[in-house]
Design an enzyme around this catalytic site. Structure first.
Site, PDB file in Angstrom:
ATOM      1  N   HIS A 145      34.404  11.071  71.390  1.00  0.00           N
ATOM      2  CA  HIS A 145      33.806  12.376  71.659  1.00  0.00           C
ATOM      3  C   HIS A 145      34.311  13.383  70.629  1.00  0.00           C
ATOM      4  O   HIS A 145      35.477  13.340  70.232  1.00  0.00           O
ATOM      5  CB  HIS A 145      34.189  12.817  73.073  1.00  0.00           C
ATOM      6  N   CYS A 152      27.398  14.874  70.645  1.00  0.00           N
ATOM      7  CA  CYS A 152      28.575  15.740  70.580  1.00  0.00           C
ATOM      8  C   CYS A 152      28.991  16.052  69.155  1.00  0.00           C
ATOM      9  O   CYS A 152      29.439  17.149  68.832  1.00  0.00           O
ATOM     10  CB  CYS A 152      29.738  15.095  71.325  1.00  0.00           C
ATOM     11  N   GLN A 169      24.860  19.413  75.645  1.00  0.00           N
ATOM     12  CA  GLN A 169      24.218  18.331  74.896  1.00  0.00           C
ATOM     13  C   GLN A 169      23.292  17.500  75.763  1.00  0.00           C
ATOM     14  O   GLN A 169      22.471  16.730  75.250  1.00  0.00           O
ATOM     15  CB  GLN A 169      25.274  17.436  74.256  1.00  0.00           C
ATOM     16  N   ASN A 207      33.994  22.447  74.832  1.00  0.00           N
ATOM     17  CA  ASN A 207      33.195  21.236  75.000  1.00  0.00           C
ATOM     18  C   ASN A 207      31.709  21.582  74.922  1.00  0.00           C
ATOM     19  O   ASN A 207      31.335  22.754  74.805  1.00  0.00           O
ATOM     20  CB  ASN A 207      33.547  20.571  76.343  1.00  0.00           C
TER      21      ASN A 207
END
Length: 336
Positions: A288, A151, A145, A305
């Site tokens: 997040h 996110c 990102q 992630n």
């Protein structure tokens, strides 16, 4: 120069002068800054970044020298950021998330007949001892990102990508940038590009407009004007549910497909490998969004992630069982 940096320099100067900076530390910094192609505004900022790096390096070494820790930490792209800067640049604002959660509780579950059937079959499953959707080919590559708090769009795109694979047997990268540009107040959504947003709003948007592919609408890590027209732009989720806040419910959901999860990632910056349990469980702030792709036989959650493959275990993390880092707080699954 950023006022925060200037103030930090003034506060750190006595520490800089007093600190014994070894040759090893300087070599480590030079190697790291070259590897990450760091360019600073001026010598003042460079000095500040060096001091932040040395402080982070010291903490990393102390952590890894403790045999009682269940995870290791390492230098990475965040190693010249203070904890406050990391939160500011990479994570969503927790007060912003709290505000969103109050405002969109009605959006969390989008029901139809198919959805209700899916819930019933999911809840009656015999849970597998472990599951990892990567081994089934249902998870796209790890993305990055960058310095944009987007996110939420990566988590939403990822959960749709995996469901599309399970349903249509095609692994396609969807466009996070479309979500960043188009899931906006002007289109009726309380999401704000690089400042933060909400995965469920992405699902609502995509159900009406469709989400296009990454190659057609590439990611650029800044918010631009929405470059999509019409209502037939690719994959459209039909229904989704919010997962109840228990480990068994999340495991049950993961037996059906990957799940979009919200977490407190305030302390995740330097994670490298192992079972992570470093969150302050008494002060969880959801900031997040990531993708849960499974769990292992010990009940550790497997997390995808969006901070590149350079972070963590090739972009992934193993999170300790139960509600570690708030993982059970607010989770979404596409069901049809």
């Amino acid at each position: 120069m950023n006022k925060l940096i200037l103030l930090s320099i003034i506060m750190l100067m006595p520490l800089c002068l007093a600190q014994d900076i070894s040759v090893e530390k300087l070599l480590a910094y030079n190697k790291w800054s070259s590897q990450h192609q760091r360019v600073y505004l001026n010598e003042h900022e460079k000095l500040f970044r060096q001091m932040v790096f040395f402080e982070n390096l010291q903490k990393i070494q102390e952590h890894n020298n403790n045999p009682n820790n269940t995870y290791s930490v390492h230098l990475n792209q965040f190693s010249d950021m203070t904890k406050e800067e990391f939160a500011e640049k990479i994570l969503m604002k927790s007060d912003f998330v709290d505000h969103l959660m109050k405002g969109i509780s009605q959006e969390a579950t989008h029901n139809d007949t198919n959805n209700n059937e899916t819930q019933l079959s999911s809840n009656s499953l015999t849970l597998a001892d472990s599951i990892d959707w990567r081994t089934k080919g249902a998870v796209t590559s790890v993305k990055n990102q960058g310095g944009c708090g987007s996110c939420w769009s990566f988590s939403a795109a990822a959960v749709m990508e995996s469901f599309n694979f399970i349903q249509n047997k095609a692994l396609v990268d969807f466009s996070e940038q479309q979500l960043v540009d188009c899931v906006i107040p002007a289109n009726g959504y309380n999401s704000y590009g690089c400042n933060g947003g909400w995965p469920v709003q992405c699902l609502d948007y995509a159900s009406k407009v469709g989400i296009t592919t990454l190659d057609k609408y590439p990611y650029v890590a800044v918010q631009n004007n929405c470059n999509v027209t019409g209502t037939n732009n690719g994959f459209k989720p039909k229904s989704w549910i919010q997962i109840p806040n228990t480990s068994n419910d999340l495991k049950s959901a993961l037996n059906f497909s990957p799940v979009s999860v919200l977490v407190d990632a305030s302390t995740w910056g330097n994670y490298y490998s192992g079972i992570y349990n470093g969150c302050d469980q008494l002060h969880i702030s959801l900031n997040h969004a990531v993708l849960a792709v499974g769990y292992d036989q010990q009940g550790n959650w497997i997390i995808k992630n969006s901070w590149s493959t350079y972070w963590g275990e090739n972009g992934y993390m193993r999170l300790a069982p139960n509600n570690t880092c708030g993982i059970l707080s607010y989770n979404l699954q596409v069901t049809a």
